[in-house]
Design an enzyme around this catalytic site. Structure first.
Site: not given
Length: 347
Positions: A57, A168, A276
């Site tokens: 503003e 893996a 994870p």
């Protein structure tokens, strides 16, 4: 053009100004303002460019000068009514002789709201709610943080079709394709904090910075805060401890404590990029609000799961996600699906 049509067009423009790219992220909301003269023409425009800079503003009023007297201020957020690093926008609007204020979203910040009442008490005509949904979406994370007292949490993961984030033998480069990795940079740039656990830092040694489309690091003042959560000490040679961006060590394993400290530091949107175990901790605590998953068309069969044990043993207890968007990134061997999901409910 009717007054309503002019105000609607001005609010659309104000939202565009508020969403200007390249502005600092947080802790303040994105705000745009358009000043309309009595004949409906634009006499000033403004936007907020980050903490400590003039509010939208005030920016618009300075550009309008004397033309602001009798004007209508169309602003994406209710004008603030408090003194922080800058003065109240309500006072500036009243002093400039603005006759009418139309805003989209009511201010959810308890320290700043109340501007509409102050303006009305000063004889200004005030209306709220114009394009409110668009305004809330623009400041989705900031609004969430104001209402809940914690940052909005987006969990980002890259996974194979069978839910593996690494093979893996521990190798994970690259589950995500180059287009997905570029998209991740845009995702990071929309947040103000990125969080990983100490395990990720020790194993992967990520830098956790934002890069532009040419893969060049952005300046330090446009980097997000790098937060590392956990109790283990980090070797001083880890890249997350370099001077490319600020780093905060959160000495806790409790997601609630981590978010409380980040909120106290005025952090509003957290990107969770940990492994994870960290992801499972946040999900179990009910502290993940959005999931962005990059899914690669590959199978590993064995390897590291994208998320740890959630204690769920039956389908009836599954954590349901609501899909908000699905986008294909790349082509051929470099294809990833980008799924954006919000957390729904169990059962």
């Amino acid at each position: 053009m009717t007054r309503r049509e002019a105000e609607l067009a001005a609010m659309t423009r104000a939202l565009e100004l508020a969403g200007t790219r390249g502005l600092p992220v947080g802790p303040n909301p994105r705000v745009g303002c358009v000043l309309l003269g009595p004949d409906g023409t634009t006499v000033g425009e403004g936007l907020h460019r980050g903490a400590g800079t003039p509010h939208a503003e005030v920016d618009a009023l300075r550009r309008a000068g004397d033309r602001a007297r009798g004007a209508t201020a169309v602003v994406t957020l209710e004008p603030c009514d408090h003194t922080g690093r800058t003065g109240p926008c309500t006072r500036a609007l009243i002093a400039a002789g603005v006759a009418r204020v139309v805003f989209a979203q009511a201010d959810p910040n308890p320290a700043a709201r109340g501007g509409a009442d102050t303006l009305r008490a000063a004889g200004v005509d005030v209306e709220g709610g114009l394009l409110v949904d668009e305004a809330r979406e623009l400041n989705r994370a900031w609004t969430f943080a104001q209402l809940t007292g914690r940052p909005y949490v987006t969990w980002k993961l890259a996974t194979t079709l069978d839910g593996r984030s690494a093979a893996a033998d521990g190798t994970s480069r690259w589950v995500s394709s180059p287009p997905a990795r570029r998209d991740t940079q845009r995702l990071r740039a929309a947040c103000d904090t990125i969080l990983v656990g100490t395990g990720t830092v020790l194993v992967d040694d990520p830098q956790l910075t934002v890069r532009d489309e040419d893969d060049a690091d952005l300046p330090r003042d446009r980097q997000l805060l790098r937060a590392v959560m956990g109790l283990r000490d980090l070797p001083p040679d880890r890249r997350v401890l370099d001077d490319a961006a600020e780093t905060l060590l959160l000495r806790t394993r409790d997601p609630h404590e981590a978010l409380a400290e980040l909120h106290e530091r005025e952090r509003r949107h957290l990107l969770l990029e940990g492994g994870p175990t960290l992801a499972a901790a946040f999900v179990q605590a009910g502290l993940v609000d959005e999931v962005v998953a990059y899914v690669a068309p590959m199978l590993l069969g064995d390897g590291l799961s994208a998320i740890g044990d959630l204690g769920i043993t039956t389908m009836g207890d599954a954590l349901r996600l609501e899909v908000a968007d699905v986008t294909t990134l790349g082509t051929g061997a470099e294809t990833n699906l980008r799924l954006t999901m919000t957390v729904a409910k169990r059962g």
